[in-house]
Design a protein around this motif. Structure first.
Motif: not given
Length: 170
Positions: A151-156, A103-109
């Motif tokens: 926009p907050r999170q993605h769960a690949p 689970e990642y947050s591209p905007d935070l990265s």
């Protein structure tokens, strides 16, 4: 610190014996990082604090590869924007595991100057085909610079092509 004893305490209370709790941060390289002190009785999101500022307790940073793990069947990562750094420190572990849940947050990265494109490239180089779980829910392929619907999170989920040919064919 009280926070660092919560996980070992929960493991002991639930008689979970096949887990080792290690007080460390994960990253691209070994070192030290400052982690803010959060009191257990506060109403903070303990998993969402920012680390690496100018205030806090020094915490050892390790890479997944530096941990000399005997077996790696699954890697599960949810580190609020630091996912690219953790993956950069896991190239040998990626070569040995069959699946990754991330689970990642591209905007935070991106705010931390970490490249999600480099992270996806590392997965592909290790033989993984990245997929995201959309709102249907169904798995959809993830490109080199994934932009999630939220926009907050993605769960690949990532499966090694050779080990799960019916699930993750590119």
């Amino acid at each position: 610190r009280p926070m660092s004893s919560m996980l070992p305490g929960n493991l002991a209370n639930n008689t979970i014996e096949n887990v080792a709790a290690i007080q460390a941060a994960l990253g691209a390289a070994t070192g030290t990082i400052l982690v803010p002190v959060v009191r257990p009785q506060s109403h903070a999101n303990f998993g969402g604090i920012s680390i690496g500022g100018e205030v806090g307790d020094p915490v050892r940073v390790r890479t997944i590869d530096s941990m000399a793990l005997r077996a790696v069947r699954l890697i599960k990562i949810d580190v609020e924007g630091y996912e690219p750094a953790v993956i950069a420190g896991a190239t040998r572990a990626l070569a040995r595991t069959g699946a990754v849940i991330l689970e990642y947050s591209p905007d935070l990265s991106h705010a931390g100057a970490l490249s999600t494109a480099d992270m996806v490239d590392a997965f592909v180089a290790a033989g993984f085909a990245p997929f995201a779980l959309d709102e249907q829910p169904r798995f959809t392929p993830v490109g080199a610079d994934p932009q999630p619907a939220s926009p907050r999170q993605h769960a690949p989920a990532l499966d090694r092509r050779a080990r799960a040919p019916g699930v993750a064919r590119a």
